[in-house]
Design a protein around this motif. Structure first.
Motif, PDB file in Angstrom:
ATOM      1  N   LEU A  60       0.842  -1.196   0.000  1.00 50.79           N
ATOM      2  CA  LEU A  60       0.000   0.000   0.000  1.00 50.79           C
ATOM      3  C   LEU A  60       0.882   1.252   0.000  1.00 50.79           C
ATOM      4  N   ILE A  61       0.727   2.091  -1.006  1.00 46.32           N
ATOM      5  CA  ILE A  61       1.492   3.326  -1.117  1.00 46.32           C
ATOM      6  C   ILE A  61       0.621   4.493  -0.668  1.00 46.32           C
ATOM      7  N   THR A  62       1.126   5.246   0.316  1.00 45.78           N
ATOM      8  CA  THR A  62       0.371   6.327   0.933  1.00 45.78           C
ATOM      9  C   THR A  62       0.868   7.671   0.440  1.00 45.78           C
ATOM     10  N   TYR A  63      -0.081   8.517   0.012  1.00 41.41           N
ATOM     11  CA  TYR A  63       0.232   9.887  -0.372  1.00 41.41           C
ATOM     12  C   TYR A  63      -0.460  10.838   0.595  1.00 41.41           C
ATOM     13  N   ASN A  64       0.337  11.693   1.232  1.00 43.23           N
ATOM     14  CA  ASN A  64      -0.144  12.623   2.239  1.00 43.23           C
ATOM     15  C   ASN A  64      -0.271  14.031   1.654  1.00 43.23           C
ATOM     16  N   GLY A  65      -1.424  14.647   1.834  1.00 44.57           N
ATOM     17  CA  GLY A  65      -1.597  16.042   1.469  1.00 44.57           C
ATOM     18  C   GLY A  65      -1.438  16.346  -0.005  1.00 44.57           C
ATOM     19  N   ILE A  66      -1.711  15.382  -0.862  1.00 43.70           N
ATOM     20  CA  ILE A  66      -1.622  15.595  -2.300  1.00 43.70           C
ATOM     21  C   ILE A  66      -2.818  16.436  -2.768  1.00 43.70           C
ATOM     22  N   SER A  67      -2.586  17.359  -3.681  1.00 51.44           N
ATOM     23  CA  SER A  67      -3.693  18.131  -4.240  1.00 51.44           C
ATOM     24  C   SER A  67      -3.401  18.501  -5.684  1.00 51.44           C
ATOM     25  N   ASN A  68      -4.480  18.861  -6.396  1.00 51.56           N
ATOM     26  CA  ASN A  68      -4.399  19.385  -7.763  1.00 51.56           C
ATOM     27  C   ASN A  68      -3.773  18.379  -8.732  1.00 51.56           C
ATOM     28  N   LYS A  69      -4.264  17.151  -8.680  1.00 53.87           N
ATOM     29  CA  LYS A  69      -3.754  16.105  -9.555  1.00 53.87           C
ATOM     30  C   LYS A  69      -4.904  15.453 -10.317  1.00 53.87           C
ATOM     31  N   THR A  70      -4.652  15.163 -11.592  1.00 54.26           N
ATOM     32  CA  THR A  70      -5.522  14.318 -12.386  1.00 54.26           C
ATOM     33  C   THR A  70      -4.724  13.095 -12.800  1.00 54.26           C
ATOM     34  N   ILE A  71      -5.262  11.911 -12.507  1.00 52.20           N
ATOM     35  CA  ILE A  71      -4.629  10.648 -12.890  1.00 52.20           C
ATOM     36  C   ILE A  71      -5.563   9.965 -13.883  1.00 52.20           C
ATOM     37  N   ILE A  72      -5.086   9.757 -15.090  1.00 52.42           N
ATOM     38  CA  ILE A  72      -5.916   9.182 -16.146  1.00 52.42           C
ATOM     39  C   ILE A  72      -5.217   7.955 -16.715  1.00 52.42           C
ATOM     40  N   GLY A  73      -5.911   6.844 -16.711  1.00 52.89           N
ATOM     41  CA  GLY A  73      -5.368   5.645 -17.326  1.00 52.89           C
ATOM     42  C   GLY A  73      -5.592   5.646 -18.827  1.00 52.89           C
TER      43      GLY A  73
END
Length: 332
Positions: free
Chosen positions: A69-82
């Protein structure tokens, strides 16, 4: 590659649009990633320096392996598109190394679209979910396919709010593994909303819309199971004839189920167990179950139309539109 149906608006509807909006990385740098290190850098760094808030549109190409499990803390303003066929994969069933992706500690303004999440199969060892949002806000998850999570497919808790999940598919294609320390030999429990009855973070939060989603083969429970949240299930499809139950009306839950298509004979909702004394559920204009309003306690029934505008699909079209393998739910 799928073609969008005319019913697919291509934008968030529901809770993620209330008193705010989700724009993701719009206007930011566009990058293509093909492995975990590239994905991690795109999420966290600009020119080698950590920056969790920079606007970025991240295109995922091919299969990316996760070692836990990969944890991202406080991430914002992202678009992830497959891109077509894009997949996040972790086939480890151990408690320590299971799971794929976690957003936590005030992650906000994130769009996640067109991704397939593949786990190794359900195994009751108190492991991790394929995807987990904790303390996340204004997040839109669209056209994703969640398969075979160890503990669950996709959970939301710890004060998360203003979440919209649209055109997503939840399923278990691998037989469950028995003998786990948690005691359940069939832990194909898909979606848990809220962490515990005693949570101090969840009350007043967990406003979530599930629109045009499909709980498909293998899902046995938690489709979803809810504590505290105001949850709108709109035009959703339930087709697994073997459910133990679909919706769990947990402590302080307030659920509105509208124009869904539910396979006949299904135990659609289950009242909470001992200690859970307050819940509300409304079921209206669905196929397969009768209209009902049921509650314990004095909370007002949740009515989504008082919070946001939306245009439902006719209930008679849900199976055709949502369940269409070419233009319906899942990664495009």
């Amino acid at each position: 590659q799928q073609t969008a149906t005319a019913y697919d608006l291509g934008k968030p509807i529901g809770c993620a649009t209330v008193d705010g909006n989700v724009t993701g990385g719009m206007g930011g740098e566009e990058v293509v990633v093909t492995n975990f290190q590239e994905f991690d850098n795109a999420m966290l760094r600009v020119n080698g320096k950590k920056d969790t808030e920079v606007k970025r549109i991240i295109y995922v190409k091919g299969e990316i392996q996760f070692g836990g499990l990969i944890t991202y803390n406080g991430i914002s303003n992202k678009t992830i598109i497959g891109l077509p066929g894009a997949t996040f994969v972790n086939m480890d069933q151990t408690k320590k190394n299971s799971g794929i992706l976690k957003f936590t500690n005030n992650c906000q303004n994130i769009i996640l679209r067109n991704m397939t999440f593949k786990g190794p199969g359900a195994y009751d060892v108190d492991g991790n979910d394929n995807f987990l949002i904790q303390d996340g806000h204004y997040i839109w998850v669209d056209h994703c396919d969640f398969q075979d999570g160890v503990d669950g497919n996709f959970d939301i808790n710890n004060g998360s709010d203003n979440i919209s999940v649209t055109w997503c598919r939840f399923r278990y294609l691998i037989d469950p593994k028995a003998g786990g320390s948690g005691g359940s030999n069939d832990h194909r429990f898909s979606n848990l909303i809220g962490s515990s009855d005693s949570s101090t973070k969840d009350p007043g939060h967990l406003n979530i819309t599930f629109a045009n989603c499909w709980w498909d083969e293998g899902c046995m429970e938690r489709c979803p199971r809810v504590r505290f949240g105001k949850i709108h299930l709109l035009n959703c499809l339930f087709t697994n004839e073997g459910y133990h139950y679909c919706i769990g009306t947990g402590h302080e839950s307030n659920i509105y189920v509208e124009k869904c298509d539910i396979c006949k004979g299904t135990r659609f909702y289950k009242n909470p167990g001992k200690g859970d004394t307050t819940y509300n559920i409304t079921i209206t204009d669905c196929i397969g179950v009768s209209d009902v309003q049921d509650r314990s306690g004095n909370n007002d029934y949740f009515t989504p139309s008082t919070y946001y505008n939306y245009t439902p699909i006719d209930k008679g079209l849900v199976k055709e539109v949502v369940g269409n393998e070419q233009t319906g739910v899942g990664a495009t």
